[in-house]
Scaffold this active site. Structure first.
Site, PDB file in Angstrom:
ATOM      1  N   LYS A 103       0.843  -1.197   0.000  1.00 39.77           N
ATOM      2  CA  LYS A 103       0.000   0.000   0.000  1.00 39.77           C
ATOM      3  C   LYS A 103       0.880   1.249   0.000  1.00 39.77           C
ATOM      4  O   LYS A 103       1.864   1.333   0.754  1.00 39.77           O
ATOM      5  CB  LYS A 103      -0.909  -0.027   1.229  1.00 39.77           C
ATOM      6  N   SER A 178      -9.722   1.339   2.813  1.00 44.03           N
ATOM      7  CA  SER A 178      -8.909   2.150   1.923  1.00 44.03           C
ATOM      8  C   SER A 178      -7.822   1.395   1.174  1.00 44.03           C
ATOM      9  O   SER A 178      -7.258   1.897   0.202  1.00 44.03           O
ATOM     10  CB  SER A 178      -8.243   3.277   2.721  1.00 44.03           C
ATOM     11  N   SER A 202      -9.970  -0.885   6.882  1.00 43.77           N
ATOM     12  CA  SER A 202      -9.247  -0.760   5.614  1.00 43.77           C
ATOM     13  C   SER A 202      -8.434  -1.950   5.144  1.00 43.77           C
ATOM     14  O   SER A 202      -8.022  -1.985   3.987  1.00 43.77           O
ATOM     15  CB  SER A 202      -8.355   0.483   5.661  1.00 43.77           C
TER      16      SER A 202
END
Length: 506
Positions: A103, A178, A202
Site C-alpha cells: 500500500k 482504503s 481498511s
C-alpha cells in the site's frame, strides 16, 4: 505518473522470459513458489516477470483495474539477486523472492510514497518503514506500490494520484478500501502477498470485496513507524493474501518490537509461529458467537446474510458450537460516537507532512487543504478534522467510551466462553463506483484494537457485470493476542469450505 508506470511495464515485457517451462503463477502461494524453486522448475526472476506481465496486461490496459501507483524498477534485479543468493547458500528465507504489493502509504527506500495524494507526488522516501524493512529482511521484494483511498481516509479507493481503482470481480464496483489497490491487485494475481493498513475497516474491507484473506492484528504487534498515519490510536498494518497460510507466513515476518513505535512494547520478547495454528480440525470444539446486531434486516441485506449464514452453518458442521449473541452493538454508532479517527487525523497526519517530501514539506493538514492538492472525496473529512482537537472534552469522552467497549466486549466473550465472534464484514455488497461505502462492521476491531480476520464466505448471484458474482467476506473477531485461535478457525473454514475464486479477467 500513469504514463511512466505504463512505460516501465512495457519495458519489463520486452525482457526475455528465459528458458524455463512456463509456470502458471495465478493463485500461486509462498509455499508453492518455494517448492518450484527448490525443484528447479522456475526462478524468482521468471516468476517476477510473470507478475509484471500481469500488471502490464490488466492494470492500465485490459480490465483497467488502475490499482498500481508505481512499479518498482528494480524488481527484476532484486529477483535475480534472490536467485543468486539461493544458489550460493542453498537455503530460502521465509519470503525469499516473494513479490509484495505494498500500500502506497508505507515508506519504501528509493521509491515513491504518496498516500494516494498529488501533494506527495515527489515524495521519494530514503528509508524503509519498519514493516517494509522486515519484509525485505525476510527476502520479500516490493513489486509495486498500490492505490488507496487518499491518505486512507475512506473506503472507495479513489485518489488524486491515481483515480478510481476497480473491483476485478465487477468493474462497476469499488474494491473496498482504503487498501483497495492492494486488494484488487492481490485478487488479480499481480503479486503473491499484499500489505494494507487499517484504521477502521481498511484491511478487511478489500479482503471482503475481493475474495481474499485480510488480517488486522492486535494493536501493538506491528509497527506503524514509516507509515503515513491517520490515527495513532487506531492504526495498524497487516496482510492481505489469497490464503490463510500466506497471511500467517506474512504475519510471522511483520510482527515485532520497534523502539520508535512505543506501542509495540507488546511485541517485545513475544514469539509466536502463526503457521502452527494452521490445523485442519481447527473448528472442532470452538465456541463461536454470531453477533446478530451486525446483520442487516432489509431486503438489500439478504444476499450477504444468505452467504454468511451458510458459512456459519459450515462452521457448525465442521465441529464448532454456534451461540447466538443478541448484544445490541451498533457499528454505525461506534464510528459516529466512539471512534477517534477524525480527532487524531490533523495532528497525526501532520507529523508526516511536516517532513515529507524532504525538499518541500507540506507542513500540516491545514496547508494541504489550502493547496487544494487532493481528491474532492476527502474534502469534507479533512476540513472537519482540522476543527477537532485531542484536548477537547469530546475526545476524552470517546476514549472513555472506547475503554468501556473493550471491557464490555471482553466480558461478553468470557461470559459466553467464546473463542470468536463472527458476522458479515459488510452488511450489503460492496458499493458501485460513485457511491459511498456504508454498513461496514470492521469498526469493532479498530475501536477496541482487538484482532480480526476476514475470509471469503462466498459470492452473490451472477450478473452481467459480475460474471461469477460479487465476493462476500465473513469477519472473525477475537480478544487481544488471539491471532493463533483466529487463524485456526479461519484455516479450518477455508480448507473445508474453500470459497476463494480468481476473477475472470481477459
Amino acid at each position: 505518473m500513469k504514463n511512466l508506470n505504463l512505460k516501465v511495464a512495457i519495458l519489463m515485457l520486452m525482457i526475455s522470459s528465459g528458458t524455463y517451462a512456463n509456470i502458471d503463477t495465478a493463485e500461486l502461494t509462498v509455499d508453492q513458489l518455494h517448492k518450484l524453486i527448490i525443484e528447479n522448475k522456475t526462478t524468482f526472476k521468471e516468476t517476477m516477470q510473470d507478475y509484471l506481465n500481469a500488471i502490464a496486461k490488466n492494470d492500465q490496459k485490459g480490465a483497467h483495474l488502475n490499482s498500481i501507483i508505481v512499479i518498482n524498477p528494480e524488481a527484476l534485479i532484486a529477483a535475480e539477486q534472490a536467485d543468486l543468493e539461493y544458489k550460493k547458500i542453498g537455503k530460502l528465507k521465509p519470503l525469499q523472492g516473494v513479490p509484495v504489493l505494498l500500500k502506497d502509504n508505507v515508506d519504501t527506500e528509493n521509491l515513491l510514497t504518496t498516500g494516494g495524494s498529488i501533494s506527495l507526488k515527489n515524495n521519494i522516501t530514503t528509508e524503509n518503514a519498519f514493516i517494509a524493512q522486515k519484509l525485505k529482511d525476510a527476502g520479500a521484494i516490493v513489486i509495486a506500490k498500490t492505490n488507496l483511498h487518499e491518505f486512507a481516509v475512506w473506503g472507495e479507493t479513489k485518489s488524486s494520484m491515481q483515480g478510481q481503482t476497480h473491483n476485478p470481480y465487477d468493474l462497476t464496483r469499488t474494491p473496498g478500501g482504503s487498501s483497495g489497490g492492494t486488494g484488487a491487485s492481490v485478487a488479480a494475481n499481480f503479486g503473491i502477498i499484499g500489505i494494507g493498513t487499517d484504521t477502521i475497516n481498511s484491511i478487511r474491507s478489500p479482503a471482503s470485496a475481493n475474495s481474499l484473506v485480510g488480517l488486522r492484528p492486535t494493536i501493538g504487534l506491528v509497527s506503524r513507524s514509516g507509515i503515513i498515519p491517520y490515527s495513532f490510536t487506531q492504526d495498524t498494518a497487516g496482510p492481505i493474501t489469497r490464503t490463510v497460510t500466506d497471511a500467517a507466513r506474512t504475519l510471522n515476518v511483520i510482527v515485532g518490537y520497534d523502539p520508535t513505535d512505543s506501542i509495540t512494547s507488546l511485541a517485545n520478547n513475544y514469539s509466536v509461529d502463526y503457521t502452527q495454528s494452521l490445523k485442519l480440525n481447527g473448528l472442532e470444539n470452538k465456541r463461536i458467537g454470531v453477533l446478530n446486531s451486525f446483520f442487516g434486516k432489509e431486503d438489500i441485506h439478504k444476499t450477504t446474510n444468505d452467504v454468511v449464514n451458510q458459512a456459519i452453518l459450515q462452521m457448525e458442521k465442521s465441529g464448532a458450537t454456534i451461540i447466538q449473541i443478541d448484544e445490541p452493538i451498533n457499528a454505525d454508532a461506534l464510528v459516529r460516537d466512539t471512534s477517534v479517527h477524525l480527532y487524531d487525523l490533523d495532528e497525526d497526519l501532520s507529523t508526516y507532512l511536516i517532513s515529507h517530501p524532504k525538499q518541500k514539506p507540506i507542513g500540516n493538514l491545514a496547508n494541504l487543504i489550502q493547496s487544494g492538492e487532493f481528491d474532492d472525496g476527502i474534502k469534507a473529512n479533512i476540513e472537519k478534522a482540522v476543527t477537532l482537537k485531542k484536548d477537547s472534552e469530546e475526545y476524552k469522552k470517546r476514549l472513555i467510551a472506547r475503554e468501556k467497549l473493550q471491557k464490555d466486549v471482553e466480558k461478553l466473550m468470557k461470559n459466553n466462553q467464546l473463542d470468536a465472534l463472527v458476522f458479515p464484514h459488510q452488511k450489503r455488497l460492496v458499493v458501485p463506483i460513485g457511491e459511498t461505502q456504508i454498513e461496514r462492521n470492521g469498526v469493532l476491531g479498530s475501536v477496541t484494537g482487538f484482532p480480526s480476520i476476514v475470509v471469503p464466505a462466498g459470492f452473490s448471484p451472477k450478473t452481467e457485470t459480475a460474471p461469477i458474482g460479487v465476493p462476500v467476506g465473513i469477519e472473525i473477531f477475537g480478544l487481544p493476542l488471539s491471532e493463533p485461535q483466529l487463524l485456526e478457525i479461519a484455516y479450518s473454514f477455508e480448507q473445508q469450505y474453500p470459497m476463494r475464486k480468481k476473477p475472470t479477467l481477459k
